[in-house]
Write a protein that holds these residues in place. Structure first.
Motif, PDB file in Angstrom:
ATOM      1  N   UNK A   2      13.008  25.250  81.433  1.00 52.42           N
ATOM      2  CA  UNK A   2      11.789  25.788  82.049  1.00 52.42           C
ATOM      3  C   UNK A   2      11.904  27.304  82.199  1.00 52.42           C
ATOM      4  N   UNK A   3      13.103  27.747  82.652  1.00 57.55           N
ATOM      5  CA  UNK A   3      13.308  29.191  82.839  1.00 57.55           C
ATOM      6  C   UNK A   3      13.228  29.896  81.489  1.00 57.55           C
ATOM      7  N   UNK A   4      13.866  29.278  80.473  1.00 56.57           N
ATOM      8  CA  UNK A   4      13.868  29.891  79.147  1.00 56.57           C
ATOM      9  C   UNK A   4      12.434  30.025  78.606  1.00 56.57           C
ATOM     10  N   UNK A   5      11.628  28.995  78.852  1.00 60.33           N
ATOM     11  CA  UNK A   5      10.226  29.042  78.413  1.00 60.33           C
ATOM     12  C   UNK A   5       9.480  30.160  79.159  1.00 60.33           C
ATOM     13  N   UNK A   6       9.758  30.251  80.461  1.00 64.70           N
ATOM     14  CA  UNK A   6       9.089  31.292  81.254  1.00 64.70           C
ATOM     15  C   UNK A   6       9.467  32.687  80.779  1.00 64.70           C
ATOM     16  N   UNK A   7      10.746  32.840  80.365  1.00 63.47           N
ATOM     17  CA  UNK A   7      11.189  34.153  79.868  1.00 63.47           C
ATOM     18  C   UNK A   7      10.383  34.541  78.626  1.00 63.47           C
ATOM     19  N   UNK A   8      10.108  33.545  77.771  1.00 57.17           N
ATOM     20  CA  UNK A   8       9.329  33.825  76.553  1.00 57.17           C
ATOM     21  C   UNK A   8       7.893  34.218  76.882  1.00 57.17           C
ATOM     22  N   UNK A   9       7.433  33.789  78.069  1.00 62.54           N
ATOM     23  CA  UNK A   9       6.024  34.045  78.411  1.00 62.54           C
ATOM     24  C   UNK A   9       5.835  35.196  79.401  1.00 62.54           C
ATOM     25  N   UNK A  10       6.943  35.717  79.921  1.00 63.38           N
ATOM     26  CA  UNK A  10       6.865  36.651  81.061  1.00 63.38           C
ATOM     27  C   UNK A  10       5.952  37.855  80.792  1.00 63.38           C
ATOM     28  N   UNK A  11       5.987  38.347  79.541  1.00 65.88           N
ATOM     29  CA  UNK A  11       5.250  39.579  79.254  1.00 65.88           C
ATOM     30  C   UNK A  11       3.877  39.281  78.659  1.00 65.88           C
ATOM     31  N   UNK A  12       3.452  38.004  78.771  1.00 68.70           N
ATOM     32  CA  UNK A  12       2.118  37.596  78.339  1.00 68.70           C
ATOM     33  C   UNK A  12       1.841  37.982  76.870  1.00 68.70           C
ATOM     34  N   UNK A  13       2.705  37.474  75.949  1.00 67.57           N
ATOM     35  CA  UNK A  13       2.551  37.899  74.543  1.00 67.57           C
ATOM     36  C   UNK A  13       1.383  37.215  73.846  1.00 67.57           C
ATOM     37  N   UNK A  14       0.991  37.786  72.701  1.00 72.98           N
ATOM     38  CA  UNK A  14      -0.134  37.205  71.941  1.00 72.98           C
ATOM     39  C   UNK A  14       0.347  36.031  71.091  1.00 72.98           C
ATOM     40  N   UNK A  15       1.512  36.221  70.499  1.00 74.42           N
ATOM     41  CA  UNK A  15       2.059  35.158  69.650  1.00 74.42           C
ATOM     42  C   UNK A  15       3.284  34.567  70.351  1.00 74.42           C
ATOM     43  N   UNK A  16       3.282  33.239  70.517  1.00 77.41           N
ATOM     44  CA  UNK A  16       4.384  32.599  71.240  1.00 77.41           C
ATOM     45  C   UNK A  16       5.081  31.636  70.279  1.00 77.41           C
ATOM     46  N   UNK A  17       6.395  31.855  70.106  1.00 74.37           N
ATOM     47  CA  UNK A  17       7.149  31.025  69.160  1.00 74.37           C
ATOM     48  C   UNK A  17       8.200  30.254  69.959  1.00 74.37           C
ATOM     49  N   UNK A  18       8.086  28.940  69.943  1.00 72.43           N
ATOM     50  CA  UNK A  18       8.934  28.125  70.822  1.00 72.43           C
ATOM     51  C   UNK A  18       9.710  27.100  70.011  1.00 72.43           C
ATOM     52  N   UNK A  19      11.020  27.142  70.125  1.00 74.21           N
ATOM     53  CA  UNK A  19      11.870  26.219  69.382  1.00 74.21           C
ATOM     54  C   UNK A  19      12.294  25.083  70.319  1.00 74.21           C
ATOM     55  N   UNK A  20      11.667  23.953  70.139  1.00 74.61           N
ATOM     56  CA  UNK A  20      11.914  22.757  70.953  1.00 74.61           C
ATOM     57  C   UNK A  20      11.892  23.059  72.460  1.00 74.61           C
ATOM     58  N   UNK A  21      10.761  23.505  72.961  1.00 77.37           N
ATOM     59  CA  UNK A  21      10.726  23.913  74.378  1.00 77.37           C
ATOM     60  C   UNK A  21      10.742  22.760  75.362  1.00 77.37           C
ATOM     61  N   UNK A  22      10.351  21.562  74.903  1.00 73.92           N
ATOM     62  CA  UNK A  22      10.196  20.482  75.873  1.00 73.92           C
ATOM     63  C   UNK A  22      11.364  19.503  75.903  1.00 73.92           C
ATOM     64  N   UNK A  23      12.421  19.802  75.123  1.00 74.60           N
ATOM     65  CA  UNK A  23      13.594  18.910  75.134  1.00 74.60           C
ATOM     66  C   UNK A  23      14.225  18.937  76.527  1.00 74.60           C
ATOM     67  N   UNK A  24      14.472  17.764  77.065  1.00 77.23           N
ATOM     68  CA  UNK A  24      15.145  17.681  78.376  1.00 77.23           C
ATOM     69  C   UNK A  24      14.210  17.859  79.547  1.00 77.23           C
ATOM     70  N   UNK A  25      12.913  18.013  79.275  1.00 77.90           N
ATOM     71  CA  UNK A  25      11.957  18.189  80.372  1.00 77.90           C
ATOM     72  C   UNK A  25      11.243  16.856  80.614  1.00 77.90           C
ATOM     73  N   UNK A  26      11.034  16.492  81.885  1.00 67.77           N
ATOM     74  CA  UNK A  26      10.461  15.179  82.187  1.00 67.77           C
ATOM     75  C   UNK A  26       9.017  15.067  81.677  1.00 67.77           C
ATOM     76  N   UNK A  27       8.576  13.813  81.493  1.00 67.87           N
ATOM     77  CA  UNK A  27       7.291  13.542  80.831  1.00 67.87           C
ATOM     78  C   UNK A  27       6.125  14.231  81.547  1.00 67.87           C
ATOM     79  N   UNK A  28       6.124  14.164  82.876  1.00 62.45           N
ATOM     80  CA  UNK A  28       5.003  14.748  83.629  1.00 62.45           C
ATOM     81  C   UNK A  28       4.870  16.235  83.386  1.00 62.45           C
ATOM     82  N   UNK A  29       6.026  16.900  83.486  1.00 65.46           N
ATOM     83  CA  UNK A  29       5.994  18.360  83.292  1.00 65.46           C
ATOM     84  C   UNK A  29       5.645  18.697  81.839  1.00 65.46           C
TER      85      UNK A  29
END
Ligand SMILES: Nc1ncnc2c1ncn2[C@@H]1O[C@H](COP(=O)(O)OP(=O)(O)OP(=O)(O)O)[C@@H](O)[C@H]1O
Length: 601
Positions: free
Chosen positions: A139-166
Motif C-alpha cells: 500500500x505504501x509503495x503504491x502511495x509513493x507512486x501516486x504521491x506527486x499526482x502523475x499523469x501516467x501511472x505504471x504499476x507492476x503487480x500493485x495488488x499482490x498481498x492486498x486483501x480483497x476488500x482493499x
C-alpha cells in the motif's frame, strides 16, 4: 471513437529485448490510450516487468521504439514489483522523501498523504517500513507512486498481498482516476478477475503479445462466459502452437528513436537536501552501523593506546654472572679505575644495575649455563645473559691493548626469536648498557668519556617527543581508521541502496548518481570529522601521545580528510562494481587491509 481520434499515452512499436541471446520481448506492439487502464497479463517470466521498465527507460530496448506522451520523470509514477523502499524510514518519512524529490511543498505533501490515506488506509504513518506487513508495504509503495499526482501511472503487480476488500477499493479509485482526473494507468496483474475492470487488456506469452482488446471483446471473441475462461482457452490453443523460447535471434532492424523521460534539471539542491536527510537518518538509526563507525573506533583507539607499542616492562631475563653473585651487585658502586691492578670493580654489575634501573626487566639468576639457555624455551623469558668469571679483568685488558685473547671480555647474550619488538628493545638496552659500562670505566680512570662515544650526533627535525612505538605509529593508525571508516560508510550505504532497489526508485523519481554521491559525501565528511576529533581527543588528549604537527593543524586535518575522501570514493566504486553484499564486504576489507600493509604496519 474513430481510431484516428484516439490519443495514446504510450506506444510500443516492434519491441525486442534479449538477455543472453534469449528474447524476452519478441516484437511487441502495444498502444495505451490516454485516460484508460491498460492491463498487462501473462504467466510469470513472460516479460511484463521488462516491458514496463523499457517504457520507463530504466532498461533499453535492443530494437524497436517506445513513444511516450509524457516527457518528464515527474509526469510518471512507477511502482516496481519489489518494495524498493528504505525499511529504516517511517511511512511518513518515505512520503516526505519522495515528495521533496518531486519538489512538492511541505503543505502539499501533507495534503497528499491525507488523501492517499483515505483510500489506502495506511497503518500508523510513524511506523517503520521494515515493521509493517507485506500487504501494508505494498500500500505504501503504491502511495509513493501516486504521491506527486502523475499523469501516467505504471504499476507492476500493485495488488499482490492486498486483501480483497482493499483491492476492490483500489480498482474503484483507479477507475475514478482515469475518468475524473484524466490519468492513464498501465498495470500488470496475475488476478484475471480484477483485469475485468481494465479498459484494455494485453496478454503476453513468451515475449509476444498474443491478444489485445477490451475484456468484453476478448470474452466475445473466444465465446466464453468469463475473462478467465477466455484466457484459459487462449493459452490452450497457444500450447499447441508453442512459441519457442529457445534462442531467437533478433532480425537486424534499424533502432528507432525512443522517447526518454527526463529530469527537469540535472542538478538540484532540493533533491540533494532530501537525499542528505535520508542518508543521515539511515546512518544514525542503524545501531550496528553507528556502533561500527563511531563506537568501535573509539574502543580501538583505547585498546591501541593501552596495548600497542607501549614501553616494555616486566620482561624476564635469565642471568648467570660468574664474576660475582648477582645479589651482591645491588650494593655495588663504581669507584676507581679498572686499569688499577688493586681495584675490585666488577663491571658485570654495572651492566646488571643499568638494566635494572630501566625498570623494564625482571632479572632472574640461574646457576647453570645450560639452564640459562633452556630458559628461552619458556615464553616468559626474553633473553639469557652470561658474564664470564674474569669479565672485568679481560675488559680492562681489552680497553688497554685491544686484546682479549681469552675472549673473557665478551658478555654472552642470547635473545628471544619470538618477538621482534622485544628482541630489538633488549638488544638496544644491552648495547646501551655496555656503552654505559665503557663510559663509567673511563670516568673511573679519569679519561675523557667522550673519547669512547660513537662519533656521531643525531638531530631530529621533528619527532623528538616520540618515545615509544605507539607514539610513532599513532598517526598512521588514525589515518588508516579514517580511510577504513569512510570506505565502509560509503560502500555499505551505496550497496544497500543498490541491492534493495531504493536507488533505482529514487533515480526514477528524478535523482541522478552525482546527486547521490554528493549527498553521501556530506554525510561521510561529517562522520570523518567526528572520527578525526574523537581520535585526536582520545589518542593525544587522554592518552597523551605526543603531538608534533609541523605544518599546522589545518593541514593535518586536511591531509586526513583527503585520505578519508579517497576511502569514500573507493567505497562508492566498490559498491558500483559489486553485485552482492558479500562481494562488497570482501572487496572493502581487502582494499583496507592492503592499506594497512602497504605503509609497513
Ligand atoms: N537483468 C536480467 N538478466 C537476465 N535475465 C533477466 C533479467 N531481467 C529479467 N530477466 C529474464 O527475463 C524474463 C522476463 O522477466 P520479467 O521480470 O519481465 O517477467 P514477468 O513477466 O514480469 O514475470 P512475473 O510475472 O513473475 O513478475 C525472465 O525469464 C527473467 O529471468
Amino acid at each position: 471513437m474513430a481510431e484516428e481520434n484516439i490519443q495514446y499515452e504510450v506506444k510500443v512499436i516492434d519491441a525486442f529485448k534479449s538477455y543472453g541471446g534469449i528474447n524476452v520481448l519478441n516484437g511487441i506492439n502495444i498502444n495505451v490510450p490516454t485516460c484508460t487502464i491498460y492491463g498487462l497479463l501473462g504467466p510469470s517470466g513472460c516479460g511484463k516487468s521488462t516491458l514496463l521498465e523499457c517504457i520507463l527507460g530504466t532498461k533499453t530496448l535492443d530494437f524497436g521504439c517506445i513513444d511516450l506522451k509524457a516527457k518528464y520523470l515527474k509526469d510518471v509514477g512507477y511502482m516496481p514489483q519489489d518494495l524498493c523502499l528504505e525499511g529504516i524510514l517511517t511511512i511518513k518519512e518515505t512520503f516526505e522523501y519522495f515528495g521533496r524529490i518531486y519538489k512538492m511543498s511541505d503543505q502539499n505533501i501533507k495534503t497528499r498523504i491525507a488523501e492517499l490515506n483515505e483510500f489506502l488506509q495506511f497503518p500508523d504513518i510513524n511506523s517503520y517500513i521494515k515493521e509493517i506487513s507485506g500487504g501494508q508495504s505494498k500500500q505504501v509503495s503504491l502511495a509513493v507512486a501516486l504521491i506527486h499526482d502523475p499523469k501516467l501511472i505504471i504499476l507492476d503487480e500493485p495488488t499482490v498481498g492486498i486483501d480483497v476488500l482493499l483491492r476492490q477499493k483500489i480498482w474503484v479509485e483507479f477507475i475514478k482516476m482515469t475518468k475524473q482526473l484524466k490519468k492513464t494507468i498501465i498495470i500488470t496483474t496475475h488476478y484475471i478477475e480484477e483485469a475485468n475492470e481494465a479498459n484494455c487488456i494485453g496478454l503476453i506469452r513468451n515475449g509476444i503479445l498474443v491478444e489485445e482488446g477490451s475484456p468484453q471483446n476478448i470474452i466475445t471473441k473466444y465465446r466464453r462466459n468469463t475473462l478467465e475462461e477466455a484466457f484459459l482457452s487462449l493459452c490452450c490453443s497457444q500450447e499447441t502452437n508453442e512459441i519457442s523460447k529457445k534462442k531467437v535471434y533478433v532480425q537486424r532492424k534499424k533502432k528507432l528513436n525512443n522517447t526518454r523521460l527526463k529530469s527537469e534539471n540535472n542538478f538540484d539542491l532540493y533533491r540533494i537536501k532530501a537525499l542528505t536527510k535520508k542518508y543521515f537518518r539511515m546512518c544514525y538509526r542503524d545501531l550496528w552501523f553507528f556502533f561500527i563507525v563511531i563506537c568501535l573506533p573509539m574502543i580501538q583507539y583505547n585498546n591501541f593506546s593501552i596495548s600497542f607499542g607501549q614501553n616494555i616492562n616486566g620482561l624476564s631475563i635469565a642471568i648467570k654472572n660468574d664474576e660475582v653473585n648477582y645479589l651482591d651487585c645491588r650494593n655495588f658502586n663504581v669507584n676507581g679505575c679498572i686499569a688499577d691492578e688493586n681495584s675490585n670493580l666488577t663491571m658485570s654489575c654495572v651492566v646488571v644495575n643499568y638494566l635494572v634501573s630501566l625498570n623494564r626487566y625482571k632479572l632472574i639468576e640461574v646457576n647453570d649455563f645450560e639452564v640459562g639457555e633452556l630458559s628461552l624455551n619458556n615464553p616468559n623469558y626474553m633473553a639469557f645473559l652470561h658474564f664470564p668469571k674474569a669479565y672485568t679483568r679481560a675488559l680492562a685488558k681489552y680497553i688497554d691493548s685491544h686484546n682479549d685473547s681469552d675472549g673473557e671480555s665478551l658478555a654472552y647474550a642470547r635473545l628471544t626469536m619470538d618477538n621482534f619488538v622485544f628482541r630489538n628493545q633488549i638488544k638496544t638496552d644491552v648495547l646501551n648498557s655496555i656503552n654505559y659500562v665503557l663510559k663509567q670505566t673511563l670516568i673511573g680512570c679519569a679519561s675523557n668519556p667522550k673519547s669512547i662515544s660513537v662519533p656521531i650526533k643525531f638531530k631530529n627535525l621533528y619527532g623528538n617527543e616520540v618515545k615509544s612505538l605507539a607514539n610513532s605509529i599513532v598517526h598512521l593508525f588514525i589515518a588508516l581508521s579514517v580511510f577504513y571508516i569512510s570506505s565502509i560508510t560509503s560502500g555499505n550505504i551505496m550497496i544497500s541502496e543498490k541491492l534493495e532497489g531504493s536507488l533505482r526508485r529514487s533515480i526514477f523519481a528524478g535523482v541522478n548518481l552525482p546527486e547521490c554521491v554528493l549527498s553521501l559525501f556530506f554525510i561521510s565528511t561529517i562522520i570523518q570529522l567526528i572520527q578525526i576529533i574523537v581520535s585526536c581527543f582520545i589518542l593525544f588528549g587522554y592518552y597523551s601521545n605526543p603531538v608534533q604537527i609541523t605544518s599546522g593543524l589545518f593541514t593535518y586535518v586536511l591531509v586526513l580528510s583527503f585520505l578519508g575522501w579517497v576511502g569514500y570514493f573507493i567505497g562508492i566504486f566498490i559498491a558500483i562494481i559489486s553485485k552482492t553484499q558479500l562481494t562488497n564486504i570482501f572487496l572493502l576489507t581487502g582494499v583496507s587491509l592492503t592499506q594497512f600493509i602497504l605503509p609497513g604496519m
